[in-house]
Design an enzyme around this catalytic site. Sequence first.
Site, PDB file in Angstrom:
ATOM      1  N   GLY A 186      -9.285  -6.374   6.705  1.00 12.46           N
ATOM      2  CA  GLY A 186      -9.980  -5.884   5.520  1.00 12.46           C
ATOM      3  C   GLY A 186     -10.589  -4.509   5.601  1.00 12.46           C
ATOM      4  O   GLY A 186     -11.085  -4.010   4.588  1.00 12.46           O
ATOM      5  N   GLU A 217      -7.781  -9.157  12.270  1.00  4.14           N
ATOM      6  CA  GLU A 217      -6.467  -9.205  11.626  1.00  4.14           C
ATOM      7  C   GLU A 217      -6.259  -7.990  10.714  1.00  4.14           C
ATOM      8  O   GLU A 217      -5.960  -8.150   9.529  1.00  4.14           O
ATOM      9  CB  GLU A 217      -6.361 -10.485  10.781  1.00  4.14           C
ATOM     10  CG  GLU A 217      -6.608 -11.779  11.535  1.00  4.14           C
ATOM     11  CD  GLU A 217      -6.742 -12.989  10.601  1.00  4.14           C
ATOM     12  OE1 GLU A 217      -6.842 -12.812   9.366  1.00  4.14           O
ATOM     13  OE2 GLU A 217      -6.740 -14.120  11.112  1.00  4.14           O
ATOM     14  N   PRO A 218      -6.424  -6.778  11.225  1.00  5.61           N
ATOM     15  CA  PRO A 218      -6.324  -5.617  10.342  1.00  5.61           C
ATOM     16  C   PRO A 218      -4.886  -5.350   9.894  1.00  5.61           C
ATOM     17  O   PRO A 218      -3.960  -5.385  10.710  1.00  5.61           O
ATOM     18  CB  PRO A 218      -6.835  -4.467  11.215  1.00  5.61           C
ATOM     19  CG  PRO A 218      -6.511  -4.889  12.606  1.00  5.61           C
ATOM     20  CD  PRO A 218      -6.671  -6.392  12.629  1.00  5.61           C
ATOM     21  N   GLY A 219      -4.703  -5.114   8.637  1.00  4.82           N
ATOM     22  CA  GLY A 219      -3.387  -4.757   8.113  1.00  4.82           C
ATOM     23  C   GLY A 219      -3.401  -3.320   7.611  1.00  4.82           C
ATOM     24  O   GLY A 219      -2.939  -2.390   8.275  1.00  4.82           O
ATOM     25  N   ARG A 220      -4.027  -3.143   6.449  1.00  6.98           N
ATOM     26  CA  ARG A 220      -4.060  -1.834   5.795  1.00  6.98           C
ATOM     27  C   ARG A 220      -4.525  -0.712   6.711  1.00  6.98           C
ATOM     28  O   ARG A 220      -3.925   0.368   6.748  1.00  6.98           O
ATOM     29  CB  ARG A 220      -5.002  -1.929   4.587  1.00  6.98           C
ATOM     30  CG  ARG A 220      -4.996  -0.718   3.671  1.00  6.98           C
ATOM     31  CD  ARG A 220      -6.126  -0.811   2.644  1.00  6.98           C
ATOM     32  NE  ARG A 220      -6.169  -2.102   1.990  1.00  6.98           N
ATOM     33  CZ  ARG A 220      -5.508  -2.402   0.882  1.00  6.98           C
ATOM     34  NH1 ARG A 220      -4.784  -1.485   0.286  1.00  6.98           N
ATOM     35  NH2 ARG A 220      -5.594  -3.610   0.356  1.00  6.98           N
ATOM     36  N   ARG A 270       1.150  -1.085  -6.326  1.00  9.15           N
ATOM     37  CA  ARG A 270      -0.312  -1.146  -6.281  1.00  9.15           C
ATOM     38  C   ARG A 270      -0.994  -0.546  -7.507  1.00  9.15           C
ATOM     39  O   ARG A 270      -1.963  -1.120  -8.007  1.00  9.15           O
ATOM     40  CB  ARG A 270      -0.838  -0.487  -5.000  1.00  9.15           C
ATOM     41  CG  ARG A 270      -0.398  -1.228  -3.724  1.00  9.15           C
ATOM     42  CD  ARG A 270      -1.086  -0.713  -2.476  1.00  9.15           C
ATOM     43  NE  ARG A 270      -2.498  -1.032  -2.497  1.00  9.15           N
ATOM     44  CZ  ARG A 270      -3.453  -0.189  -2.827  1.00  9.15           C
ATOM     45  NH1 ARG A 270      -3.187   1.068  -3.114  1.00  9.15           N
ATOM     46  NH2 ARG A 270      -4.707  -0.579  -2.863  1.00  9.15           N
ATOM     47  N   CYS A 283      11.882   0.177 -17.163  1.00  3.34           N
ATOM     48  CA  CYS A 283      11.598  -0.125 -18.567  1.00  3.34           C
ATOM     49  C   CYS A 283      10.390  -1.039 -18.706  1.00  3.34           C
ATOM     50  O   CYS A 283      10.511  -2.218 -19.062  1.00  3.34           O
ATOM     51  CB  CYS A 283      12.835  -0.746 -19.212  1.00  3.34           C
ATOM     52  SG  CYS A 283      14.244   0.347 -19.058  1.00  3.34           S
ATOM     53  N   GLU A 284       9.235  -0.497 -18.368  1.00  2.35           N
ATOM     54  CA  GLU A 284       7.951  -1.194 -18.486  1.00  2.35           C
ATOM     55  C   GLU A 284       6.897  -0.114 -18.705  1.00  2.35           C
ATOM     56  O   GLU A 284       6.894   0.894 -17.991  1.00  2.35           O
ATOM     57  CB  GLU A 284       7.567  -1.901 -17.164  1.00  2.35           C
ATOM     58  CG  GLU A 284       8.477  -2.986 -16.680  1.00  2.35           C
ATOM     59  CD  GLU A 284       8.218  -4.335 -17.334  1.00  2.35           C
ATOM     60  OE1 GLU A 284       7.192  -4.493 -18.028  1.00  2.35           O
ATOM     61  OE2 GLU A 284       9.076  -5.222 -17.144  1.00  2.35           O
ATOM     62  N   TYR A 333       1.287  -2.198   2.034  1.00  2.40           N
ATOM     63  CA  TYR A 333       1.502  -2.870   0.750  1.00  2.40           C
ATOM     64  C   TYR A 333       2.339  -2.004  -0.199  1.00  2.40           C
ATOM     65  O   TYR A 333       2.088  -1.958  -1.396  1.00  2.40           O
ATOM     66  CB  TYR A 333       0.144  -3.271   0.129  1.00  2.40           C
ATOM     67  CG  TYR A 333      -0.667  -4.122   1.056  1.00  2.40           C
ATOM     68  CD1 TYR A 333      -0.251  -5.417   1.365  1.00  2.40           C
ATOM     69  CD2 TYR A 333      -1.816  -3.632   1.682  1.00  2.40           C
ATOM     70  CE1 TYR A 333      -0.973  -6.202   2.260  1.00  2.40           C
ATOM     71  CE2 TYR A 333      -2.550  -4.413   2.575  1.00  2.40           C
ATOM     72  CZ  TYR A 333      -2.118  -5.698   2.861  1.00  2.40           C
ATOM     73  OH  TYR A 333      -2.826  -6.472   3.737  1.00  2.40           O
TER      74      TYR A 333
HETATM   75  C1  LIG Z   1      -3.810  -9.790   4.115  1.00  2.00           C
HETATM   76  C2  LIG Z   1      -4.542 -10.421   5.201  1.00  2.00           C
HETATM   77  C3  LIG Z   1      -5.023  -9.650   6.266  1.00  2.00           C
HETATM   78  C4  LIG Z   1      -4.916  -8.156   6.312  1.00  2.00           C
HETATM   79  O1  LIG Z   1      -5.804  -7.581   5.380  1.00  2.00           O
HETATM   80  P1  LIG Z   1      -6.030  -5.992   5.329  1.00  2.00           P
HETATM   81  O2  LIG Z   1      -6.982  -5.803   4.202  1.00  2.00           O
HETATM   82  O3  LIG Z   1      -4.708  -5.376   5.046  1.00  2.00           O
HETATM   83  O4  LIG Z   1      -6.602  -5.562   6.618  1.00  2.00           O
HETATM   84  C5  LIG Z   1      -5.652 -10.309   7.308  1.00  2.00           C
HETATM   85  N1  LIG Z   1      -5.810 -11.660   7.303  1.00  2.00           N
HETATM   86  C6  LIG Z   1      -5.355 -12.423   6.292  1.00  2.00           C
HETATM   87  C7  LIG Z   1      -5.541 -13.884   6.356  1.00  2.00           C
HETATM   88  C8  LIG Z   1      -4.713 -11.836   5.206  1.00  2.00           C
HETATM   89  O5  LIG Z   1      -4.285 -12.600   4.207  1.00  2.00           O
END
Ligand SMILES: *Cc1c(COP(=O)(O)O)cnc(C)c1O
Length: 422
Positions: free
Chosen positions: A242, A279-282, A318, A350-351, A378
Amino acid sequence: MTVAPHFQFQNDTLHAEQLALNRLADEFGTPLYVYSRQALRDAWESYRVAGEGRKLLVCYGMKANSNLAVLQEFARLGTGFDIVSGGELARVIAAGGDPGKVVFSGVGKQVWEIEAALQAGVKCFNIESEAELERVAQVAARLNRIAPISLRVNPDVDARTHPYISTGLKDNKFGVPIEDAPRIYARAQQLPSLNIVGVDCHIGSQITEVSPYLDALDKLIKLILTLKDQGVDLHHLDLGGGLGIRYTDETLITPTDLLSKVFVALDAHGLGHLEIVLEPGRSMVGNAGVLLTRVEYLKHGETKNFAIIDAAMNDLIRPTLYDAWHSVEAVQPRAVTADTPKYDLVGPICESGDWLARDRQLALEQGDLLAIMSAGAYAFTMASQYNTRPRAAEVLVDGDQVHVIRPRETLDSLFASERLLP
Ligand SMILES: *Cc1c(COP(=O)(O)O)cnc(C)c1O
């Protein structure tokens, strides 16, 4: 300066590391996702240093960008992965990742996915409901395995982010209410095919303050102490992902800002021995990528001006989905004056919702190249083939080298698996 350190101007031309983006557009065509390898490494490093001297496992939230080359780079650096499907598990394995460092999140785990995760030997199932707890226990018993589990609790804190990406409030579908957790852990204690290893939460995305995390942590610490009295000794605490990235001028929190406070709070309660999982993604990939696109047409109207570009909502959803703001840089900018018009950047789909940016003052001509910034997370993973548009190529820049990590889809491939009626 742009928002992304590894995408900067050199000689008035926007570069990815040492390569000019116009050269990449000429070689690979547009739209094109361009990633920086160094940006991936730097993102990992910011987490690594934050956990130095402690037990920290970074499980990259791979739904942000699951290209095999990106996963491979992170796996080599030592990350684990947060997966949300059996498909993502297959990607981790294909990329050479260690299933023993995989945590499996998601509210809808199917039997085949649970089987695959048990067979691969994942680190942990992040259980999101009582029904799922029972199913995982049953599948594990049938396969003669012990399933390591953690309960995803919903701490009911407001991450103060967009409603679609806020996941820690009471009325979200994710996790179980934290008040119910002791009872559900007690049930798990009765199930011999389960091994309780942790507790987890994930409160939202694009978070730019430490306080929501600390609010959640407070509640989790209380829970961990309650569980201790109940005879449940946890091995890890997973605080989810997050952390936000810079899309425009956000002030950010770093992994060190977060973890230094987390460690203090844990130590104060005698819980410094817990392994921390994130669990970092973004924040691992968001500013490691741009979406390169060319202006096809300019359309000047009475109230609106449109720049019709060759990227569209199918490449980056997004803006449409979350009303998200991405900054836009001309690859070879022309001088902007007071008379320079503002444009909505729209795609060919076409949206009416097919827009990538609105009201941007840009000096444009047909054929100009633009970089939609912060498109590493994303973006491709949410891409579709809507309007029978081949998904764009992905390339990864490493210094002055470039690797194609996914070629542009061919038209034939879009419908090759479809069948005509007899
Ligand atoms: C999407 C998600 C993440 C990653 O979130 P980011 O905001 O991209 O860091 C981590 N854990 C879970 C369970 C998620 O669904």
